[in-house]
Design a protein around this motif. Structure first.
Motif, PDB file in Angstrom:
ATOM      1  N   GLN A 113      55.225  34.643  34.154  1.00  0.00           N
ATOM      2  CA  GLN A 113      55.387  33.238  33.792  1.00  0.00           C
ATOM      3  C   GLN A 113      54.022  32.563  33.835  1.00  0.00           C
ATOM      4  OE1 GLN A 113      58.274  31.007  36.128  1.00  0.00           O
ATOM      5  NE2 GLN A 113      58.920  29.982  34.255  1.00  0.00           N
ATOM      6  N   GLY A 114      53.546  32.129  32.680  1.00  0.00           N
ATOM      7  CA  GLY A 114      52.229  31.536  32.594  1.00  0.00           C
ATOM      8  C   GLY A 114      52.262  30.021  32.730  1.00  0.00           C
ATOM      9  N   GLY A 115      51.070  29.436  32.806  1.00  0.00           N
ATOM     10  CA  GLY A 115      50.972  27.986  32.880  1.00  0.00           C
ATOM     11  C   GLY A 115      51.326  27.359  31.539  1.00  0.00           C
ATOM     12  N   SER A 116      52.209  26.377  31.560  1.00  0.00           N
ATOM     13  CA  SER A 116      52.672  25.778  30.305  1.00  0.00           C
ATOM     14  C   SER A 116      52.494  24.266  30.267  1.00  0.00           C
ATOM     15  CB  SER A 116      54.148  26.121  30.075  1.00  0.00           C
ATOM     16  OG  SER A 116      54.958  25.607  31.119  1.00  0.00           O
ATOM     17  N   ASP A 117      51.820  23.701  31.258  1.00  0.00           N
ATOM     18  CA  ASP A 117      51.679  22.245  31.309  1.00  0.00           C
ATOM     19  C   ASP A 117      50.617  21.725  30.351  1.00  0.00           C
ATOM     20  OD1 ASP A 117      49.918  23.662  32.929  1.00  0.00           O
ATOM     21  OD2 ASP A 117      49.577  21.987  34.279  1.00  0.00           O
ATOM     22  N   GLY A 118      49.878  22.620  29.731  1.00  0.00           N
ATOM     23  CA  GLY A 118      48.905  22.217  28.728  1.00  0.00           C
ATOM     24  C   GLY A 118      48.315  23.423  28.025  1.00  0.00           C
ATOM     25  N   PHE A 119      48.513  23.516  26.708  1.00  0.00           N
ATOM     26  CA  PHE A 119      47.950  24.608  25.923  1.00  0.00           C
ATOM     27  C   PHE A 119      46.722  24.121  25.161  1.00  0.00           C
ATOM     28  CE2 PHE A 119      52.598  25.790  25.849  1.00  0.00           C
ATOM     29  CZ  PHE A 119      52.476  26.845  26.728  1.00  0.00           C
ATOM     30  N   LEU A 120      45.833  25.029  24.847  1.00  0.00           N
ATOM     31  CA  LEU A 120      44.696  24.713  23.996  1.00  0.00           C
ATOM     32  C   LEU A 120      45.168  24.604  22.554  1.00  0.00           C
ATOM     33  CD1 LEU A 120      42.126  27.294  25.437  1.00  0.00           C
ATOM     34  CD2 LEU A 120      42.297  24.850  26.005  1.00  0.00           C
ATOM     35  N   GLY A 121      44.535  23.727  21.787  1.00  0.00           N
ATOM     36  CA  GLY A 121      44.795  23.677  20.361  1.00  0.00           C
ATOM     37  C   GLY A 121      44.195  24.883  19.672  1.00  0.00           C
ATOM     38  N   PRO A 122      44.648  25.197  18.470  1.00  0.00           N
ATOM     39  CA  PRO A 122      44.187  26.413  17.784  1.00  0.00           C
ATOM     40  C   PRO A 122      42.704  26.420  17.434  1.00  0.00           C
ATOM     41  CG  PRO A 122      45.502  25.043  16.319  1.00  0.00           C
ATOM     42  CD  PRO A 122      45.654  24.469  17.681  1.00  0.00           C
ATOM     43  N   ARG A 123      42.067  25.240  17.412  1.00  0.00           N
ATOM     44  CA  ARG A 123      40.625  25.177  17.154  1.00  0.00           C
ATOM     45  C   ARG A 123      39.869  24.620  18.357  1.00  0.00           C
ATOM     46  NH1 ARG A 123      39.785  26.106  11.583  1.00  0.00           N
ATOM     47  NH2 ARG A 123      41.577  27.362  10.948  1.00  0.00           N
ATOM     48  N   ASP A 124      40.537  24.469  19.483  1.00  0.00           N
ATOM     49  CA  ASP A 124      39.879  23.986  20.700  1.00  0.00           C
ATOM     50  C   ASP A 124      39.009  25.085  21.308  1.00  0.00           C
ATOM     51  OD1 ASP A 124      41.191  21.615  20.398  1.00  0.00           O
ATOM     52  OD2 ASP A 124      42.595  21.907  22.060  1.00  0.00           O
ATOM     53  N   PRO A 125      37.918  24.721  21.952  1.00  0.00           N
ATOM     54  CA  PRO A 125      37.101  25.731  22.630  1.00  0.00           C
ATOM     55  C   PRO A 125      37.827  26.341  23.823  1.00  0.00           C
ATOM     56  CG  PRO A 125      36.312  23.521  23.144  1.00  0.00           C
ATOM     57  CD  PRO A 125      37.345  23.367  22.069  1.00  0.00           C
ATOM     58  N   ILE A 126      37.409  27.543  24.174  1.00  0.00           N
ATOM     59  CA  ILE A 126      37.897  28.217  25.377  1.00  0.00           C
ATOM     60  C   ILE A 126      36.915  27.905  26.501  1.00  0.00           C
ATOM     61  CG2 ILE A 126      38.392  30.439  26.466  1.00  0.00           C
ATOM     62  CD1 ILE A 126      38.887  31.543  23.624  1.00  0.00           C
ATOM     63  N   PRO A 127      37.300  27.102  27.489  1.00  0.00           N
ATOM     64  CA  PRO A 127      36.356  26.771  28.561  1.00  0.00           C
ATOM     65  C   PRO A 127      36.197  27.951  29.526  1.00  0.00           C
ATOM     66  CG  PRO A 127      38.482  25.743  28.981  1.00  0.00           C
ATOM     67  CD  PRO A 127      38.608  26.435  27.657  1.00  0.00           C
ATOM     68  N   LEU A 128      34.960  28.267  29.861  1.00  0.00           N
ATOM     69  CA  LEU A 128      34.696  29.394  30.753  1.00  0.00           C
ATOM     70  C   LEU A 128      33.667  28.977  31.798  1.00  0.00           C
ATOM     71  CD1 LEU A 128      35.105  32.379  31.494  1.00  0.00           C
ATOM     72  CD2 LEU A 128      33.296  32.942  29.850  1.00  0.00           C
ATOM     73  N   LYS A 129      34.046  29.025  33.042  1.00  0.00           N
ATOM     74  CA  LYS A 129      33.162  28.597  34.128  1.00  0.00           C
ATOM     75  C   LYS A 129      32.228  29.701  34.592  1.00  0.00           C
ATOM     76  CE  LYS A 129      33.277  26.035  38.485  1.00  0.00           C
ATOM     77  NZ  LYS A 129      34.142  25.384  39.497  1.00  0.00           N
ATOM     78  N   ASP A 130      32.680  30.956  34.501  1.00  0.00           N
ATOM     79  CA  ASP A 130      31.874  32.061  35.027  1.00  0.00           C
ATOM     80  C   ASP A 130      32.088  33.286  34.145  1.00  0.00           C
ATOM     81  OD1 ASP A 130      30.606  34.070  36.462  1.00  0.00           O
ATOM     82  OD2 ASP A 130      31.375  33.407  38.409  1.00  0.00           O
ATOM     83  N   GLU A 131      31.044  33.742  33.477  1.00  0.00           N
ATOM     84  CA  GLU A 131      31.172  34.911  32.596  1.00  0.00           C
ATOM     85  C   GLU A 131      31.504  36.181  33.361  1.00  0.00           C
ATOM     86  OE1 GLU A 131      27.748  35.242  30.076  1.00  0.00           O
ATOM     87  OE2 GLU A 131      28.146  33.331  29.067  1.00  0.00           O
ATOM     88  N   ALA A 132      31.242  36.198  34.655  1.00  0.00           N
ATOM     89  CA  ALA A 132      31.567  37.365  35.476  1.00  0.00           C
ATOM     90  C   ALA A 132      33.071  37.566  35.610  1.00  0.00           C
ATOM     91  CB  ALA A 132      30.933  37.230  36.861  1.00  0.00           C
ATOM     92  N   TRP A 133      33.861  36.559  35.256  1.00  0.00           N
ATOM     93  CA  TRP A 133      35.321  36.681  35.337  1.00  0.00           C
ATOM     94  C   TRP A 133      35.891  37.601  34.263  1.00  0.00           C
ATOM     95  CZ3 TRP A 133      36.409  30.711  36.048  1.00  0.00           C
ATOM     96  CH2 TRP A 133      36.090  30.361  37.365  1.00  0.00           C
ATOM     97  N   GLY A 134      35.097  37.921  33.243  1.00  0.00           N
ATOM     98  CA  GLY A 134      35.562  38.857  32.223  1.00  0.00           C
ATOM     99  C   GLY A 134      36.537  38.244  31.247  1.00  0.00           C
ATOM    100  N   CYS A 135      36.082  37.257  30.474  1.00  0.00           N
ATOM    101  CA  CYS A 135      36.968  36.535  29.550  1.00  0.00           C
ATOM    102  C   CYS A 135      37.325  37.407  28.346  1.00  0.00           C
ATOM    103  CB  CYS A 135      36.281  35.250  29.084  1.00  0.00           C
ATOM    104  SG  CYS A 135      37.311  34.191  28.068  1.00  0.00           S
TER     105      CYS A 135
END
Length: 334
Positions: A113-135
């Protein structure tokens, strides 16, 4: 028919989109949002279909549809449950990290069960705080249900599917092992997902058969093809089975989103398949690429996503026209 939510407020503004994705017309007089329409589907669907027909005939006011102006069809949802219907994907990823795969995975779907309280739009950026997390990206198909009774069987469950769309289920791969080791499932490793600009009723889809969407899911990273796996091939569990699994012990409310998990095809010899550059259908996520590299050469060499990288997910009809519009996102450092 094709439905979309234009950006504005938390739940967007419901519009009907033309079959060629060129035009839209407002549906506010029928339902202000997609969730409102799903809550009253029996009453709203005929009116929405009538509006869609009028749009095709040019007999209602219309405006140009721009995919960048669209939110995910449901900008937020009461429930988002993602399955793993392509067991080939599960097998490969587990093999790469040295985890055994129980035989039950072939008969009983995995689901979180994933988070559903807010989805990104299809052209919205993917926010990434730490590249070490392996996006990583994950190209998927998803369905939106109406109200589903508890204990529904897989065949009856298909009648509760209202809409079909594409998904980018963003994963932070390097956070997954420690979370799973706790025995309590994903949380931090699964940030906000994004869905295609439009959601489509199953009757509109030539490739919709037996609870599966047949067609090549085109996935690109930085403009280079990563995969074109057929979403209807090697899908161990169809959407009826996934919905029935989710509804085994609870009813599902209208607007529940059920995901297929990463689309994944085996090679012709039953093996993991080849990259697009080598004549194969490739892969729908970077984890599979890295898995194949680990299996064949002992180490992964393809990096996960970093700031500035772009991903694109699309599916086209027989005339090469986009069916759902494209998910196209840039990774942005935050």
């Amino acid at each position: 028919m094709k439905l979309a939510s234009l950006k504005g407020g938390r739940d967007g503004r419901l519009v009907v989109v033309s079959k060629d994705l060129a035009w839209f017309t407002d549906a506010w007089h029928i339902a202000p949002t997609l969730q409102a329409a799903l809550d009253r589907w029996a009453a709203c669907e005929p009116d929405l279909r009538g509006l869609a027909e009028s749009l095709e005939h040019g007999s209602v006011p219309r405006e140009r549809f721009h995919e960048h102006a669209a939110a995910s069809p449901l900008p937020r949802a009461y429930q988002w449950a993602d399955g793993s219907a392509y067991v080939n994907h599960v097998q490969l990823v587990r093999q790469a990290r040295g985890a055994e795969m129980p035989d039950s995975f072939w008969t009983d779907p995995l689901m979180y069960q994933g988070g559903s309280d807010g989805f990104l739009g299809p052209r919205d950026p993917i926010p990434l705080k730490d590249e070490a997390w392996g996006c990583d990206l994950e190209g998927e198909v998803a369905v939106v249900t109406g109200d589903v009774p508890m204990g529904v069987d897989p065949i009856a469950a298909l009648a509760h599917i209202r809409l079909v769309m594409l998904c980018n289920d963003v994963s932070l791969r390097n956070l997954i092992p420690n979370e799973l080791a706790k025995g309590f499932g994903f949380f931090q490793a699964k940030p906000a997902s994004a869905f295609s600009p439009v959601a489509v009723t199953p009757d509109e889809l030539a490739g919709w058969r037996d609870g599966k969407l047949h067609g090549a899911l085109e996935v690109e990273v930085n403009g280079t093809p990563l995969g074109e796996a057929d979403a209807g091939v090697d899908m161990t569990f169809d959407f009826g089975t996934l919905i029935a699994h989710a509804a085994k012990t609870r009813a599902l409310g209208a607007g529940t989103i059920i995901g297929s998990g990463t689309v994944s095809n085996r090679g012709p010899d039953g093996g993991p398949g080849k990259p697009v550059s080598e004549g194969g259908v490739g892969y729908s996520c970077l984890a599979e690429v890295r898995t194949i590299e680990t299996i064949t050469s002992g180490a992964a060499k393809t990096p996960f996503l970093k700031a500035g990288d772009t991903v694109r997910i699309d599916m086209r009809d027989a005339k090469r026209h986009s069916i759902f519009g494209a998910i196209e996102q840039e990774v942005v450092a935050v």
